[in-house]
Design an enzyme around this catalytic site. Structure first.
Site, short mmCIF file in Angstrom:
data_model
loop_
_atom_site.label_atom_id
_atom_site.label_comp_id
_atom_site.label_asym_id
_atom_site.label_seq_id
_atom_site.Cartn_x
_atom_site.Cartn_y
_atom_site.Cartn_z
N CYS A 179 1.31 -7.65 -4.67
CA CYS A 179 1.70 -8.45 -6.07
C CYS A 179 2.87 -8.05 -6.28
O CYS A 179 3.42 -6.87 -6.27
CB CYS A 179 0.70 -8.63 -6.79
N HIS A 236 -4.04 1.32 -4.91
CA HIS A 236 -5.10 1.74 -4.30
C HIS A 236 -5.30 1.25 -2.82
O HIS A 236 -5.84 0.28 -2.30
CB HIS A 236 -6.53 0.90 -5.14
N CYS A 293 2.16 -1.31 -13.95
CA CYS A 293 2.32 -3.00 -13.76
C CYS A 293 2.57 -3.48 -15.21
O CYS A 293 1.99 -3.15 -16.22
CB CYS A 293 0.99 -3.71 -13.27
N HIS A 314 -12.73 2.38 -13.34
CA HIS A 314 -11.40 2.14 -12.77
C HIS A 314 -10.48 2.84 -13.70
O HIS A 314 -10.69 2.73 -15.00
CB HIS A 314 -11.29 0.70 -12.67
N GLU A 370 -7.33 1.67 -14.55
CA GLU A 370 -6.78 0.65 -15.44
C GLU A 370 -7.66 0.48 -16.76
O GLU A 370 -7.41 0.51 -17.86
CB GLU A 370 -6.60 -0.67 -14.84
N THR A 414 -7.17 -6.53 -15.72
CA THR A 414 -6.31 -7.76 -15.19
C THR A 414 -6.52 -8.32 -14.09
O THR A 414 -6.22 -9.30 -13.61
CB THR A 414 -4.85 -7.14 -15.20
N CYS A 422 -4.35 -11.15 -15.03
CA CYS A 422 -3.15 -11.62 -14.45
C CYS A 422 -3.15 -12.92 -13.77
O CYS A 422 -4.09 -13.24 -13.04
CB CYS A 422 -2.65 -10.54 -13.64
N SER A 451 -9.99 -0.60 -3.65
CA SER A 451 -9.22 -1.58 -4.50
C SER A 451 -10.08 -2.68 -5.31
O SER A 451 -10.78 -3.60 -4.65
CB SER A 451 -8.24 -2.20 -3.41
N ASN A 509 -9.54 -5.50 -7.07
CA ASN A 509 -9.13 -6.73 -6.75
C ASN A 509 -9.31 -7.24 -5.33
O ASN A 509 -9.87 -8.23 -5.02
CB ASN A 509 -7.68 -7.01 -6.91
#
Length: 282
Positions: A12, A42, A97, A125, A127, A165, A194, A222, A224
């Site tokens: 991304c 990740h 990011c 996590h 983030e 996100t 996002c 990861s 996502n």
């Protein structure tokens, strides 16, 4: 056998930007050591490549020696850790990011000392740890609507709802609607998911409806990527989440006529191409 690759598979914007900044730093460091606070993204294969280039990953800012470069990873860091770094003799390169940075600033602006942050995300996590650190008066992190339902909301408090996100936008919207419909609860909803995540998940779901089997490529750590696999599984399509081609049981896929492939936001193109080549050999 037809093999169909999702258009949004792979890096991304945030990941691409973080790695570009790190590559530029490596090229211009002039011998100065480079450290990263936690994994910049990740994906274990990418991290191994940077380790071979001399980039050192550490867990705490105290492990970064004076005079060294320290790179803030794409997922961001906590406000306290960032303040600690700024007080030391180190050269900071921020690769957070932009979408994560925006979420941090939104939370800092709205989740002040008179409110409580309700954050939809994974508690462990990196983030999420960073986002929570910008809340001024405590927070509650939940990974499912059921967890939030068990949390007792007080009528005399103000709440701010936000999300990691990379979370599922559809599910977040349902959570938002339920909270907003409660007249006894004052809640401000922040848009922190996002758009790239939303697009990637929507595309994976659509592709899953058009194929017999799905392969999701990306790091097991990861978030996502795991959610992409979950979106596909929820759609009822057989799915396999792998990091590298050798983990894909190719012989078991011979009977499928149409296979879809997607990948997480931190998955390099070379790993995706290896999977496509492996499926192509069938």
């Amino acid at each position: 056998m037809d093999v169909v690759l999702a258009e949004t598979a792979g890096f991304c914007m945030g990941v691409d930007l973080a790695l570009t900044r790190l590559d530029e730093l490596i090229a211009n460091a002039n011998g100065r050591p480079i450290y990263i606070l936690g994994p910049i993204i990740h994906n274990p294969q990418v991290l191994k490549q940077y380790a071979e280039k001399g980039v050192v990953m550490v867990d705490t800012p105290e492990e970064v020696p004076s005079g060294a470069y320290v790179v803030i990873r794409a997922h961001g860091i906590t406000r306290q850790v960032e303040e600690g770094l700024k007080s030391r003799d180190v050269h900071i390169k921020d690769a957070t990011c932009p979408r994560v940075k925006k979420a941090q600033l939104l939370i800092a602006r709205h989740a002040d000392k008179d409110s409580v942050l309700l954050l939809y995300g994974e508690a462990d996590h990196a983030e999420v740890a960073g986002l929570v650190s910008y809340a001024g008066n405590g927070s509650f992190v939940f990974s499912t609507p059921e967890e939030l339902e068990q949390y007792e909301l007080a009528k005399d408090k103000r709440y701010v709802l936000a999300a990691q996100t990379t979370q599922d936008r559809v599910l977040f919207d349902k959570i938002s609607e339920r909270l907003s419909s409660d007249e006894d609860v004052e809640v401000t909803v922040l848009s922190t998911i996002c758009d790239a995540t939303k697009l990637r998940q929507a595309e994976a779901k659509k592709l899953a409806s058009e194929v017999d089997f799905m392969v999701v490529v990306g790091g097991y750590n990861s978030g996502n990527t795991r959610r992409l696999a979950q979106v596909v599984s929820d759609a009822g399509t057989p799915c396999k989440h792998i990091e590298i081609l050798s983990e894909l049981p190719l012989k078991d896929l011979v009977g499928y006529s149409r296979i879809g492939v997607t990948a997480g936001a931190s998955t390099p193109r070379v790993l995706i191409d290896e999977v496509l080549d492996g499926l192509g050999s069938l």
